[in-house]
Design a protein around this motif. Structure first.
Motif, mmCIF file in Angstrom:
data_model
loop_
_atom_site.group_PDB
_atom_site.id
_atom_site.type_symbol
_atom_site.label_atom_id
_atom_site.label_comp_id
_atom_site.label_asym_id
_atom_site.label_seq_id
_atom_site.Cartn_x
_atom_site.Cartn_y
_atom_site.Cartn_z
ATOM 1 N N VAL A 112 0.837 -1.203 0.000
ATOM 2 C CA VAL A 112 0.000 0.000 0.000
ATOM 3 C C VAL A 112 0.873 1.254 0.000
ATOM 4 O O VAL A 112 0.640 2.197 -0.764
ATOM 5 N N LEU A 113 1.910 1.273 0.846
ATOM 6 C CA LEU A 113 2.796 2.436 0.924
ATOM 7 C C LEU A 113 3.475 2.709 -0.409
ATOM 8 O O LEU A 113 3.638 3.876 -0.799
ATOM 9 N N HIS A 114 3.857 1.671 -1.128
ATOM 10 C CA HIS A 114 4.503 1.851 -2.428
ATOM 11 C C HIS A 114 3.614 2.603 -3.421
ATOM 12 O O HIS A 114 4.109 3.258 -4.334
ATOM 13 N N LYS A 115 2.294 2.526 -3.231
ATOM 14 C CA LYS A 115 1.352 3.170 -4.161
ATOM 15 C C LYS A 115 1.092 4.641 -3.833
ATOM 16 O O LYS A 115 0.532 5.375 -4.644
ATOM 17 N N ILE A 116 1.476 5.065 -2.632
ATOM 18 C CA ILE A 116 1.110 6.409 -2.172
ATOM 19 C C ILE A 116 2.241 7.398 -2.448
ATOM 20 O O ILE A 116 3.350 7.222 -1.959
ATOM 21 N N PRO A 117 1.977 8.466 -3.229
ATOM 22 C CA PRO A 117 2.995 9.515 -3.442
ATOM 23 C C PRO A 117 3.082 10.406 -2.210
ATOM 24 O O PRO A 117 2.304 10.264 -1.264
ATOM 25 N N GLU A 118 4.004 11.366 -2.249
ATOM 26 C CA GLU A 118 4.165 12.268 -1.101
ATOM 27 C C GLU A 118 2.886 13.044 -0.817
ATOM 28 O O GLU A 118 2.532 13.285 0.333
ATOM 29 N N TYR A 119 2.173 13.448 -1.855
ATOM 30 C CA TYR A 119 0.885 14.131 -1.701
ATOM 31 C C TYR A 119 0.164 14.069 -3.045
ATOM 32 O O TYR A 119 0.746 13.679 -4.050
ATOM 33 N N GLY A 120 -1.112 14.421 -3.033
ATOM 34 C CA GLY A 120 -1.859 14.502 -4.289
ATOM 35 C C GLY A 120 -2.715 13.293 -4.607
ATOM 36 O O GLY A 120 -3.371 13.263 -5.643
ATOM 37 N N MET A 121 -2.749 12.287 -3.723
ATOM 38 C CA MET A 121 -3.612 11.129 -3.925
ATOM 39 C C MET A 121 -4.731 11.156 -2.890
ATOM 40 O O MET A 121 -4.553 11.630 -1.766
ATOM 41 N N PHE A 122 -5.901 10.636 -3.286
ATOM 42 C CA PHE A 122 -7.039 10.558 -2.387
ATOM 43 C C PHE A 122 -7.379 9.094 -2.122
ATOM 44 O O PHE A 122 -6.997 8.204 -2.884
ATOM 45 N N LEU A 123 -8.095 8.864 -1.042
ATOM 46 C CA LEU A 123 -8.368 7.496 -0.594
ATOM 47 C C LEU A 123 -9.056 6.671 -1.670
ATOM 48 O O LEU A 123 -8.710 5.510 -1.890
ATOM 49 N N ASP A 124 -10.028 7.265 -2.377
ATOM 50 C CA ASP A 124 -10.721 6.510 -3.412
ATOM 51 C C ASP A 124 -9.780 6.147 -4.563
ATOM 52 O O ASP A 124 -9.936 5.089 -5.200
ATOM 53 N N GLU A 125 -8.784 6.990 -4.832
ATOM 54 C CA GLU A 125 -7.801 6.677 -5.870
ATOM 55 C C GLU A 125 -6.896 5.529 -5.431
ATOM 56 O O GLU A 125 -6.500 4.691 -6.252
ATOM 57 N N LEU A 126 -6.569 5.473 -4.144
ATOM 58 C CA LEU A 126 -5.764 4.370 -3.627
ATOM 59 C C LEU A 126 -6.536 3.056 -3.756
ATOM 60 O O LEU A 126 -5.959 2.030 -4.149
ATOM 61 N N PHE A 127 -7.830 3.070 -3.441
ATOM 62 C CA PHE A 127 -8.644 1.862 -3.620
ATOM 63 C C PHE A 127 -8.568 1.376 -5.070
ATOM 64 O O PHE A 127 -8.510 0.180 -5.334
ATOM 65 N N GLY A 128 -8.558 2.325 -6.007
ATOM 66 C CA GLY A 128 -8.539 1.978 -7.422
ATOM 67 C C GLY A 128 -7.248 1.336 -7.882
ATOM 68 O O GLY A 128 -7.192 0.751 -8.971
ATOM 69 N N GLU A 129 -6.183 1.422 -7.079
ATOM 70 C CA GLU A 129 -4.902 0.813 -7.424
ATOM 71 C C GLU A 129 -4.881 -0.690 -7.143
ATOM 72 O O GLU A 129 -3.947 -1.388 -7.524
ATOM 73 N N PHE A 130 -5.911 -1.206 -6.460
ATOM 74 C CA PHE A 130 -5.964 -2.618 -6.078
ATOM 75 C C PHE A 130 -7.276 -3.236 -6.554
ATOM 76 O O PHE A 130 -8.200 -2.526 -6.969
ATOM 77 N N ASP A 131 -7.360 -4.538 -6.472
ATOM 78 C CA ASP A 131 -8.609 -5.232 -6.758
ATOM 79 C C ASP A 131 -9.690 -4.730 -5.807
ATOM 80 O O ASP A 131 -9.422 -4.488 -4.619
ATOM 81 N N GLU A 132 -10.897 -4.581 -6.307
ATOM 82 C CA GLU A 132 -11.979 -3.992 -5.501
ATOM 83 C C GLU A 132 -12.301 -4.813 -4.255
ATOM 84 O O GLU A 132 -12.829 -4.292 -3.272
ATOM 85 N N THR A 133 -11.972 -6.116 -4.259
ATOM 86 C CA THR A 133 -12.254 -6.957 -3.091
ATOM 87 C C THR A 133 -11.317 -6.660 -1.917
ATOM 88 O O THR A 133 -11.546 -7.135 -0.813
ATOM 89 N N LEU A 134 -10.264 -5.873 -2.163
ATOM 90 C CA LEU A 134 -9.288 -5.569 -1.108
ATOM 91 C C LEU A 134 -9.556 -4.224 -0.432
ATOM 92 O O LEU A 134 -8.716 -3.746 0.333
ATOM 93 N N LYS A 135 -10.701 -3.617 -0.685
ATOM 94 C CA LYS A 135 -10.977 -2.280 -0.153
ATOM 95 C C LYS A 135 -10.872 -2.232 1.372
ATOM 96 O O LYS A 135 -10.262 -1.329 1.944
ATOM 97 N N GLU A 136 -11.454 -3.219 2.040
ATOM 98 C CA GLU A 136 -11.407 -3.239 3.503
ATOM 99 C C GLU A 136 -9.972 -3.401 4.002
ATOM 100 O O GLU A 136 -9.548 -2.735 4.949
ATOM 101 N N GLU A 137 -9.201 -4.267 3.336
ATOM 102 C CA GLU A 137 -7.809 -4.489 3.736
ATOM 103 C C GLU A 137 -6.980 -3.209 3.568
ATOM 104 O O GLU A 137 -6.127 -2.886 4.396
#
Length: 650
Positions: free
Chosen positions: A500-525
């Motif tokens: 998860v940390l590897h997907k997050i830039p220093e700034y400029g990303m939102f939580l819903d965009e982070l969810f979109g980087e993974f399979d939708e079944t992993l949202k809770e994780e």
């Protein structure tokens, strides 16, 4: 700062009168209050008489900005606004600041609220497409807010209101009704409302300091707090009571800020804190805390094993003994863990297995049965259960709730509760095992800031977790707030959290965009990984759900940039202790960015780490695989981890 229809019209009226060479005359009593509120905001100042007002420098800037926005069609003329429309308020300032911290991006959560106020629009950028961003007018409003220092003036009646009102966080509909008092409080920045729709209120950090004053003073005068009182009290503090005028001495004594000898009383101590926050605007950063149900279960287990140790000294709380503790209890006593194991199985084996868990829970009898069902091949089930326990033990040690050390008699590593761990265990016994989310704790800690209020979802989490109740932080809420700022943190990341940390830039990303980087079944994780990252002060989630790495988080991400994602716990408290021990016995080579250790000093490093030799060598192997350590030195990435530890606890 708060600007509604009546305030905007008053500012425009003041400018119109100014252009005629006149002061702004208040002739209708009902109009007087918005002018006074604007004076408290440092947007208007009194002229030669109490009914004359002129624009301040910042008020004039705000009027020019408003007129230009009207001219460009970004917002209607205030005469067309709804009476309760809040053009500017604490929630609007919070939305603008969150966007500024996100590189100008608003995110979906706050875009519409800012757009209808004329502060945001969609912009097309080459290679990036359409972006929802704040405009220059939003930045200008924020600059006006940052530079226009409000006044502090509390009447006796307002003081009674503040003293009796719930501190918050609470739903805004619970705010006691009393005419314009809430507007007056917001004018002085004593109250804050949540983004984007002001659903939740709380007294700000300054507001809470003022409340402590009015709850401990003697409100014997018409005005109970103002700037003159604060300056007089500072004279007592700096030079002594003899430097006060007789009138100042009488005032401070009558209001119970000092005694007859010039000693500062509790109300005076609180007033000095009001002055500090008002003058310096120095507020603590927002930190939080997190516990999962497995963490709490292990705290109970560690205590139980130590109790057994009293009658059987051979039983000690090693990781293996804690695993046995879990297996001794029937599965029905672990109902609160179903979500935890579901997330863990989903990460490892997929969503269908998570769904299967819900069915199997009623059929199986023990934790051993559960793990055998999912990991029976090659006797993998015990390894998985052991790894689960170790992961939680790392997390508890990272939060300073337990400490691992070598048992002198057996030579094995055992776990003990720290004083903080004992406080948490007491809370668990009183309130029961329940997840403590980072968002829930942050609903309490954010209230001490300048204009922070939790968004509604954070507030709801805090209520569900018994951290807030009746408009105040509960005993549990105050405990986890204390832990958020008092515990000494050590870095810890699981395999999934590193992904998860590897997907997050220093700034400029939102939580819903982070969810979109993974399979939708992993949202809770993902949400749980974000909780952990934020509680460890690696990540900051802003009220608009924007993600921003902390300074420590930037260092940790950089240090882990080349680490394979297959390592189970690529950085953990034990590795950090090893790095710290090597640093103590090694030599720093600045140009090479390395800390070298001589072969003869390895035994000393093992001793300083407080670990048994077997665990030391096992974790050294992981640290080398992660690239923190070579054969004879700590590499640059390891040094970055040590720097991050300093920032985590600054």
């Amino acid at each position: 700062m708060v600007i509604r229809k009546e305030h905007a019209l008053a500012l425009l009226n003041a400018k119109s009168e100014e252009e005629k060479g006149l002061s702004c005359q208040i002739t209708i009593k009902s109009e007087e209050e918005p002018y006074k509120e604007l004076e408290l905001q440092n947007l208007l100042e009194q002229g030669n008489s109490p009914v004359e007002y002129t624009l301040t420098y910042w008020g004039r800037n705000l009027v020019y900005l408003l007129e230009e926005m009207i001219q460009k069609g970004l917002i209607h003329h205030p005469s067309e606004w709804d009476e309760r429309f809040r053009w500017i308020g604490s929630e609007v300032i919070a939305m603008i600041e969150a966007a500024i911290l996100s590189g100008g991006l608003t995110g979906e959560e706050t875009f519409e609220a800012l757009r209808k106020r004329g502060f945001a629009q969609e912009i097309h950028e080459e290679k990036k497409g359409w972006l929802k961003k704040i405009n220059n007018y939003a930045s200008s409003v924020y600059e006006i807010y940052r530079n226009s220092k409000p006044r502090i003036e509390i009447s006796r009646e307002l003081g009674h209101y503040i003293a009796s009102m719930p501190t918050g966080p609470a739903e805004t509909k619970m705010l006691p009704e009393h005419g314009r008092f809430p507007l007056i409080l917001e004018s002085m920045r004593l109250i804050s409302f949540s983004v984007p729709n002001s659903d939740v209120y709380t007294l700000s950090g300054l507001g809470q300091a003022v409340q402590k004053v009015v709850q401990t003073m003697a409100p014997s005068l018409e005005t109970v707090i103002n700037e003159d009182y604060m300056y007089a009290l500072l004279k007592v503090l700096d030079r002594g009571i003899e430097f006060l005028t007789p009138q100042e001495t009488e005032l401070l004594e009558e209001l119970a800020f000092i005694d007859s000898e010039g000693n500062i009383l509790p109300a005076g101590e609180h007033l000095l804190e009001v002055y500090r926050l008002w003058s310096e605007r120095s507020y603590r950063p927002v930190k939080t805390f997190n516990l999962e149900t497995i963490d709490e279960e292990l705290l109970i287990g560690i205590e139980k094993v130590w109790e057994k140790n009293k009658t059987n000294p051979d039983v000690i709380p090693t990781a293996e003994e804690i695993v046995h503790y879990l297996m001794e209890k029937p599965l029905k006593e672990y109902k609160h863990l179903i979500g935890f194991y579901g997330r863990m199985i989903n990460q490892a084996m997929g969503y269908q297995k998570k769904e299967e868990l819900k069915k199997k829970w009623a059929e199986l009898f023990t934790i051993e049965d559960l793990f055998k069902h999912f990991w029976e091949k090659g006797n993998q089930w015990y390894e998985k259960l052991y790894d689960t326990v170790k992961e939680s033990l790392y997390s508890l040690e990272a939060f300073n709730l337990i400490i691992s050390e070598v048992d002198e008699k057996s030579g094995k590593t055992v776990y003990k509760l720290t004083p903080y761990g004992k406080k948490v265990l007491k809370d668990i016994k009183e309130k029961g095992i329940r997840e403590i989310k980072a968002t829930g704790v942050k609903a309490v800690t954010i209230t001490k800031t300048e204009f922070g209020a939790p968004n509604y979802n954070w507030y709801k989490d805090a209520v569900d977790e018994h951290l807030i109740g009746g408009g105040y932080p509960t005993k549990s809420g105050l405990l986890y707030e204390e832990l958020a700022y008092s515990v000494k943190r050590l870095p810890h990341l699981t395999r999934f959290e590193l992904m998860v940390l590897h997907k997050i830039p220093e700034y400029g990303m939102f939580l819903d965009e982070l969810f979109g980087e993974f399979d939708e079944t992993l949202k809770e994780e993902i949400q749980y990984a974000v909780n952990k990252l934020e509680a460890r002060y690696i990540l900051d989630v802003l009220p608009n759900n924007a993600l921003r790495l902390t300074e420590a988080g930037k260092l940790i991400k950089k240090a882990l940039s080349g680490v394979p994602e297959g390592i189970a716990n690529p950085v953990n408290p034990v590795i950090v202790r090893i790095l710290q021990a090597i640093k103590q016995v090694g030599n720093l080579y600045v140009k090479e960015k390395r800390i070298r250790i001589l072969p003869k000093n390895w035994e000393e490093a093992i001793k300083l780490s407080g670990l048994d030799k077997e665990i030391f060598e096992k974790e050294i192997a992981v640290a080398r695989l992660a690239g923190f350590i070579g054969k004879t030195s700590i590499h640059e990435s390891g040094i970055e981890i040590l720097k991050a530890v300093e920032l985590l606890n600054k």
